[in-house]
Design an enzyme around this catalytic site. Structure first.
Site, short mmCIF file in Angstrom:
data_model
loop_
_atom_site.label_atom_id
_atom_site.label_comp_id
_atom_site.label_asym_id
_atom_site.label_seq_id
_atom_site.Cartn_x
_atom_site.Cartn_y
_atom_site.Cartn_z
N LYS A 1 -27.89 -30.16 47.33
CA LYS A 1 -27.69 -31.09 46.21
C LYS A 1 -26.54 -30.57 45.36
O LYS A 1 -26.43 -29.37 45.14
CB LYS A 1 -28.97 -31.22 45.37
N ASP B 1 -30.21 -26.69 45.65
CA ASP B 1 -29.11 -26.95 44.72
C ASP B 1 -27.95 -26.00 44.98
O ASP B 1 -28.17 -24.78 45.10
CB ASP B 1 -29.59 -26.67 43.28
N GLU C 1 -30.73 -38.39 36.28
CA GLU C 1 -31.42 -37.58 35.27
C GLU C 1 -31.12 -38.10 33.86
O GLU C 1 -29.95 -38.24 33.47
CB GLU C 1 -31.01 -36.10 35.37
N GLU D 1 -24.03 -31.63 41.74
CA GLU D 1 -23.92 -32.46 40.54
C GLU D 1 -22.55 -33.13 40.47
O GLU D 1 -21.53 -32.48 40.77
CB GLU D 1 -24.15 -31.61 39.29
N ASP E 1 -31.49 -25.44 40.65
CA ASP E 1 -30.96 -24.29 39.92
C ASP E 1 -31.62 -24.18 38.56
O ASP E 1 -31.34 -23.26 37.78
CB ASP E 1 -29.42 -24.33 39.83
N SER E 2 -32.56 -25.09 38.28
CA SER E 2 -33.48 -24.90 37.15
C SER E 2 -34.22 -23.57 37.31
O SER E 2 -34.80 -23.06 36.36
CB SER E 2 -34.48 -26.06 37.06
#
Ligand code: KIV
Length: 261
Positions: free
Chosen positions: A117, A87, A186, A119, A48-49
């Site tokens: 993915k 993501d 990260e 978080e 999602d960057s």
């Protein structure tokens, strides 16, 4: 690892067990996927960057599920052998395991990607378990989790004090026990990431975390397209300059009449 056969979650696990490193890279469209494949990348992460690297957003929070699906489908069209991970964007999975399942089903069915993915560590373990038990490959992401930037107030390194270190070790264990197939670490200290990498059975994927089983970088950072890189993400080329020069020369030729000949 770069034997150019189809990469799967099992391939990545075997690579860890053999002590072979894997290279992950973000990708956002078919062209970048195709180029990364040609270079032998093992895993394409549609992060999602996307929001910050490509769509001009200030954080990853505004990225929508529709946008992730649109870009992931393009990456899948451009890949040949790489494993493709999408993501789950902010708000599309945190409410409940059921919400995460419905979102993941949409992502897998509408894009053809291989894994999702999300978080979060210990608090997301029940969700990871729910997905894993239903056959979904889940990559966890702990340490600096950009979707929580409003809560933490910055993108600073995590795991700097003892309490945070203990919490991150518990997070890594919890997501592993819940059935995650890999875990992104990260922006945490290298010695902490090395300890987690030794302890957990699943591959660790470092970004700003020193040596792990795998490394991941953002496409625009690696290629020197971003205006500025984080300190842990060196540019291996200066593509922004190459593009600016080429476009500037062409525009100059148009204005002078040198193009077309
Ligand atoms: O969104 C992303 O690109 C990521 C990587 C930086 C791990 O989550």
């Amino acid at each position: 690892m770069n034997d150019r056969t189809l990469v799967t979650a099992a391939t990545l696990l075997r690579a860890k067990q053999r002590g072979e490193k894997t290279a992950w890279l973000t990708a956002y469209d078919a062209v970048s996927a195709n180029i990364a494949e040609a270079a032998g990348i093992d895993v394409l992460l549609v992060g999602d960057s996307l929001g910050m690297a490509i769509l001009g957003m200030d954080t990853t929070l505004p990225v929508t599920l529709d946008q992730m699906i649109h870009h992931t489908a393009a990456v899948v069209r451009g890949r040949q052998n790489a494993w493709v991970v999408c993501d789950l964007p902010f708000g599309s999975y945190q409410k409940s395991p059921e919400q995460a399942f419905e979102t993941s089903v949409r992502v897998l069915q509408q894009t053809g990607c291989d894994a999702v993915k999300l978080e979060g560590g210990e608090p997301m373990a029940p969700t990871i378990r729910f997905l894993a038990e239903r056959g979904i490959a889940v990559v966890a992401h702990i340490g600096l989790t950009p979707q929580s930037v409003k809560r933490f107030g910055s993108y600073r390194k995590r795991g700097k004090d003892e309490a945070e270190r203990t919490g991150l070790i518990a997070d890594a264990r919890a997501v592993t026990d819940a059935g995650a197939v890999a875990v992104v670490l990260e922006n945490i200290p290298a010695d902490l990431a090395a300890g987690i990498t030794r302890t957990v059975a699943i591959p660790t994927v470092g970004i700003g975390a020193g040596a792990c089983d795998a490394q991941v970088l953002v496409w625009t950072d690696l290629l020197g397209i971003s205006e500025a890189n984080p300190p842990f993400a060196p540019a291996y080329a200066h593509v922004r300059q190459v593009m600016t020069d080429a476009i500037g020369r062409w525009a100059g030729d148009v204005r002078s009449g040198a193009f077309p000949k």
